[in-house]
Design a protein around this motif. Structure first.
Motif, short mmCIF file in Angstrom:
data_model
loop_
_atom_site.label_atom_id
_atom_site.label_comp_id
_atom_site.label_asym_id
_atom_site.label_seq_id
_atom_site.Cartn_x
_atom_site.Cartn_y
_atom_site.Cartn_z
N ILE A 105 0.85 -1.19 0.00
CA ILE A 105 0.00 0.00 0.00
C ILE A 105 0.89 1.24 0.00
CG2 ILE A 105 -1.74 1.31 1.26
CD1 ILE A 105 -2.79 -1.31 2.38
N SER A 106 0.82 2.01 -1.07
CA SER A 106 1.62 3.22 -1.14
C SER A 106 0.93 4.40 -0.47
CB SER A 106 1.97 3.56 -2.59
OG SER A 106 0.79 3.77 -3.35
N GLU A 107 -0.42 4.42 -0.49
CA GLU A 107 -1.17 5.49 0.15
C GLU A 107 -2.44 4.91 0.78
OE1 GLU A 107 -1.88 8.83 -2.55
OE2 GLU A 107 -0.14 8.16 -3.70
N LEU A 108 -2.63 5.20 2.04
CA LEU A 108 -3.88 4.86 2.74
C LEU A 108 -4.39 6.15 3.35
CD1 LEU A 108 -5.93 2.79 3.73
CD2 LEU A 108 -4.44 2.31 5.68
N ILE A 109 -5.57 6.59 2.90
CA ILE A 109 -6.07 7.92 3.22
C ILE A 109 -7.50 7.80 3.75
CG2 ILE A 109 -6.62 10.20 2.28
CD1 ILE A 109 -4.71 9.25 -0.14
N VAL A 110 -7.76 8.50 4.84
CA VAL A 110 -9.12 8.63 5.34
C VAL A 110 -9.49 10.11 5.16
CG1 VAL A 110 -10.70 8.38 7.27
CG2 VAL A 110 -8.79 6.78 7.00
N ALA A 111 -10.51 10.37 4.36
CA ALA A 111 -10.86 11.74 4.02
C ALA A 111 -12.10 12.22 4.75
CB ALA A 111 -11.07 11.87 2.51
N GLY A 112 -12.02 13.45 5.26
CA GLY A 112 -13.18 14.16 5.74
C GLY A 112 -13.65 15.11 4.64
N ILE A 158 -12.55 6.47 2.14
CA ILE A 158 -11.26 5.84 2.37
C ILE A 158 -10.64 5.57 1.01
CG2 ILE A 158 -10.03 3.83 3.30
CD1 ILE A 158 -12.34 3.48 5.28
N ALA A 159 -9.42 6.01 0.82
CA ALA A 159 -8.72 5.77 -0.44
C ALA A 159 -7.53 4.85 -0.18
CB ALA A 159 -8.25 7.08 -1.06
N ILE A 160 -7.40 3.83 -1.01
CA ILE A 160 -6.28 2.91 -0.90
C ILE A 160 -5.58 2.86 -2.24
CG2 ILE A 160 -5.52 0.60 -0.21
CD1 ILE A 160 -8.35 0.20 0.98
N CYS A 161 -4.34 3.34 -2.27
CA CYS A 161 -3.53 3.28 -3.49
C CYS A 161 -2.51 2.17 -3.34
CB CYS A 161 -2.83 4.63 -3.72
SG CYS A 161 -1.88 4.68 -5.25
N PHE A 162 -2.61 1.18 -4.22
CA PHE A 162 -1.73 0.02 -4.13
C PHE A 162 -0.46 0.22 -4.94
CE2 PHE A 162 -5.89 -1.56 -2.97
CZ PHE A 162 -5.60 -2.39 -1.90
N ALA A 163 0.60 -0.41 -4.50
CA ALA A 163 1.88 -0.35 -5.21
C ALA A 163 1.72 -0.97 -6.59
CB ALA A 163 2.95 -1.09 -4.42
N PRO A 164 2.52 -0.53 -7.57
CA PRO A 164 2.38 -1.02 -8.95
C PRO A 164 2.47 -2.53 -9.09
CG PRO A 164 3.83 0.89 -8.87
CD PRO A 164 3.57 0.50 -7.44
N GLU A 165 3.25 -3.17 -8.21
CA GLU A 165 3.43 -4.62 -8.35
C GLU A 165 2.23 -5.44 -7.86
OE1 GLU A 165 5.61 -3.37 -4.51
OE2 GLU A 165 5.34 -2.62 -6.56
N VAL A 166 1.26 -4.78 -7.21
CA VAL A 166 0.06 -5.49 -6.73
C VAL A 166 -0.98 -5.45 -7.84
CG1 VAL A 166 -1.66 -5.64 -4.92
CG2 VAL A 166 0.59 -4.69 -4.41
N SER A 167 -1.44 -6.61 -8.27
CA SER A 167 -2.38 -6.67 -9.39
C SER A 167 -3.78 -6.27 -8.93
CB SER A 167 -2.42 -8.07 -9.99
OG SER A 167 -3.13 -8.96 -9.14
N PRO A 168 -4.52 -5.56 -9.78
CA PRO A 168 -5.91 -5.19 -9.44
C PRO A 168 -6.77 -6.40 -9.11
CG PRO A 168 -5.16 -3.92 -11.32
CD PRO A 168 -4.09 -4.95 -11.05
N THR A 169 -6.56 -7.48 -9.82
CA THR A 169 -7.34 -8.70 -9.55
C THR A 169 -7.13 -9.17 -8.13
OG1 THR A 169 -7.14 -9.37 -11.87
CG2 THR A 169 -7.77 -11.07 -10.28
N GLN A 170 -5.88 -9.10 -7.67
CA GLN A 170 -5.56 -9.54 -6.32
C GLN A 170 -6.21 -8.67 -5.26
OE1 GLN A 170 -1.41 -9.24 -5.34
NE2 GLN A 170 -1.65 -10.08 -3.29
#
Length: 278
Positions: A105-112, A158-170
């Motif tokens: 996880i490159s970015e984990l964000i909780v937004a107001g 909640i926004a979760i940005c995954f690292a490039p090596e993590v596949s969307p399917t996964q």
């Protein structure tokens, strides 16, 4: 053809890959839209403060759908928002941090409504990237305790940005097993999933704006490039997928723009539509 409102996604659609746009052409097109009494709305997965920055000087003339439909502003005035229950925030943060290694996880964000919250462990590069999309960012010692640290905040996404090596399917498969029925997950580009209340979508936010103005969806033009745009693309007959959008998105829109997001695709298409209205 009658057009009463134009709504566009931002990143990958209205904005080019450098997160900018042709300001000179925008001013010209906006004047023409106002001449024909056509309303203009921006619909984005990012925050309202970011959108207000991008359109500084024009804020009061526009409508803003931010955080994928969780927050609506009429000009600079907050018109509506759809919060997530703090217990759901706590549950998602706990399950996500348990299910994925930190390096995935490159970015984990909780937004107001106006502020985004991130953990102090976020890398400087990821923090800089987050500030592009959220503008107002607060770093906390432990993001899993954000609802206790800010009990008066109205958390909306909640926004979760995954690292490039993590596949969307996964990551989709894992997140699908985590989400309760009352929450919805939508792709927002950049390997990012946005999680919010099931009804807090761009399409539903657009319906609220249309109800406010008494506008029929057949008189609305929409532009988008990603999964989180499909709802508003499919609800409007005059919809445009970007030339740079994935084939799946293009198949579900009524039209495809002549130019991509790096060549003023939205503004040029609007300009053409306005010429046809003369």
């Amino acid at each position: 053809m009658t057009v009463k409102m134009i709504v566009t996604d931002m990143d990958g659609t209205f904005l080019n890959d450098q997160h900018s746009y042709n300001h000179h052409l925008f001013k010209k097109v906006l004047r023409q839209m106002q001449k024909y009494d056509v309303k203009f709305a921006l619909a984005s997965g990012s925050s309202f403060p970011r959108l207000a920055r991008e359109f500084k000087g024009f804020e009061e003339q526009l409508d803003f759908i931010s955080q994928n439909g969780s927050v609506i502003h009429e000009g600079t005035q907050l018109a509506d928002y759809t919060p997530i229950d703090p217990q759901d925030i706590n549950y998602i943060l706990h399950e996500v941090t348990k299910a994925f290694p930190a390096e995935h996880i490159s970015e984990l964000i909780v937004a107001g409504i106006d502020t985004a919250y991130v953990d102090q462990s976020m890398s400087p590069a990821s923090l800089a990237e987050t500030k592009i999309f959220y503008e107002n960012v607060t770093v906390v010692n432990d993001l899993t305790k954000v609802t206790q640290l800010f009990p008066d905040e109205h958390f909306t996404k909640i926004a979760i940005c995954f690292a490039p090596e993590v596949s969307p399917t996964q990551f989709k498969r894992i997140l699908d097993g985590i989400l309760p029925d009352n929450l919805l997950m939508e792709v927002s580009g950049f390997n990012t999933e946005l999680i919010g209340q099931a009804g807090a979508t761009k399409a539903n936010a657009l319906i609220k704006l249309l109800d406010r103005d008494g506008i029929n969806p057949e008189h609305v033009v929409t532009f988008g490039d990603n999964e989180n745009d499909l709802g508003m693309l499919t609800m409007t007959r005059q919809s445009y997928a970007m030339k740079n959008a994935a084939p799946l998105i293009q198949m579900q829109a009524a039209n495809i723009t002549d130019f991509d997001n790096n060549h003023d695709g939205v503004l040029k298409q609007i300009n053409q539509l306005l010429k046809e209205m003369r």
